[in-house]
Design a protein around this motif. Sequence first.
Motif, PDB file in Angstrom:
ATOM      1  N   ARG A 280      22.411  -3.502 -23.474  1.00 39.28           N
ATOM      2  CA  ARG A 280      23.583  -4.313 -23.143  1.00 39.28           C
ATOM      3  C   ARG A 280      23.884  -5.356 -24.227  1.00 39.28           C
ATOM      4  O   ARG A 280      24.686  -6.251 -24.008  1.00 39.28           O
ATOM      5  CB  ARG A 280      23.377  -5.005 -21.791  1.00 39.28           C
ATOM      6  CG  ARG A 280      23.216  -4.006 -20.642  1.00 39.28           C
ATOM      7  CD  ARG A 280      23.115  -4.702 -19.304  1.00 39.28           C
ATOM      8  NE  ARG A 280      22.947  -3.739 -18.220  1.00 39.28           N
ATOM      9  CZ  ARG A 280      22.850  -4.072 -16.936  1.00 39.28           C
ATOM     10  NH1 ARG A 280      22.891  -5.349 -16.581  1.00 39.28           N
ATOM     11  NH2 ARG A 280      22.706  -3.135 -16.014  1.00 39.28           N
ATOM     12  N   ASN A 282      22.248  -7.815 -25.158  1.00 40.86           N
ATOM     13  CA  ASN A 282      21.932  -9.172 -24.712  1.00 40.86           C
ATOM     14  C   ASN A 282      20.517  -9.584 -25.101  1.00 40.86           C
ATOM     15  O   ASN A 282      19.957 -10.516 -24.536  1.00 40.86           O
ATOM     16  CB  ASN A 282      22.099  -9.293 -23.198  1.00 40.86           C
ATOM     17  CG  ASN A 282      21.106  -8.441 -22.419  1.00 40.86           C
ATOM     18  OD1 ASN A 282      20.596  -7.436 -22.925  1.00 40.86           O
ATOM     19  ND2 ASN A 282      20.824  -8.842 -21.184  1.00 40.86           N
ATOM     20  N   ASN A 300      26.513 -11.499 -24.869  1.00 42.78           N
ATOM     21  CA  ASN A 300      26.394 -10.176 -25.466  1.00 42.78           C
ATOM     22  C   ASN A 300      26.966 -10.198 -26.876  1.00 42.78           C
ATOM     23  O   ASN A 300      27.967 -10.868 -27.142  1.00 42.78           O
ATOM     24  CB  ASN A 300      27.146  -9.128 -24.641  1.00 42.78           C
ATOM     25  CG  ASN A 300      26.769  -9.181 -23.170  1.00 42.78           C
ATOM     26  OD1 ASN A 300      27.363  -9.933 -22.412  1.00 42.78           O
ATOM     27  ND2 ASN A 300      25.787  -8.409 -22.772  1.00 42.78           N
TER      28      ASN A 300
END
Length: 305
Positions: A280, A282, A300
């Motif tokens: 993701r 992140n 992100n």
Amino acid sequence: MPQTPSIYEIHDERFRQLIVSSARLEELYSECRWAEGPVWFSDLNCLIWSDIPNQRMLRWTPDGGVSVFRSPSNFVNGNTRDRQGRLISCEHGGRRVIRTEIDGTLTVLADRYQGKKLNSPNDVVVRSDGSIWFTDPTYGIKSDYEGYRSEPEQETRNVYRLDPETGELEAVVTDFGQPNGLAFSPDERKLYVADSASSHDVKAPRHIRVFDVIEGKRLNNGRVFCSLDNGLPDGFRVDVEGNVWTSAGDGVHCFSPEGRLLGKVLVPQSVANLTFGGQRRNRLFITATTSLYSVYVATNGVALG
């Protein structure tokens, strides 16, 4: 029970919304000489980065740990991916920008400008139109540690744009001391470029400049975006909200789109570069002197390739 020291410095309350307060800084590998150029491959679930003086590129996977991706690497420094998912790298040794094809062969994209050798391409990004933008300081030819000692043939240390259709190379900025990391804003209307000339000149500025991107080809209205209070800016990345996360002497500094320091992620070693990764985007992967670190964040990164 004594509390564990925080890895964060909060300079603006907005930074609290970008971090995971309980996340810890993880050291994933510690046997580099100078770690640089991290790039995430989501389709392969791996990170590739450079260990420049050791003449190798390394690969990290969540389940398999670290292995050698390429050796010798010809002193590769910065890496990114193009829109077809291919690896684009800056070679100090070859003084060129190369592309790794799907079958593993190498294609030279740029090694000369106006008939003269490039200095030592350092960092690279690819715009959504396929154009390749890279910086060309002289670090790789200053000594035999990160390349091969040589006299520069270019009169200036430039930022270049490589046209995806014609292959034409154009110097879009020529007034840097030592251009280094670079990244586009999420909408690609701005290009940020670090000047790291203070590495060898204490009087040089320690800042990131920002330029307006005109028609995807030219840069205009260059101005100082931010200055660092510790160390110098090297590599950096931008998150989806337009915040700039940059390397620094004491860790990773996060600046708002307006250039305000929001906070810091403190790292035990001087940081050279970083990238967002994980499925993701992140998870912040950080190359810092001899080590590869990671920490989860609450934002992100902009997708690369």
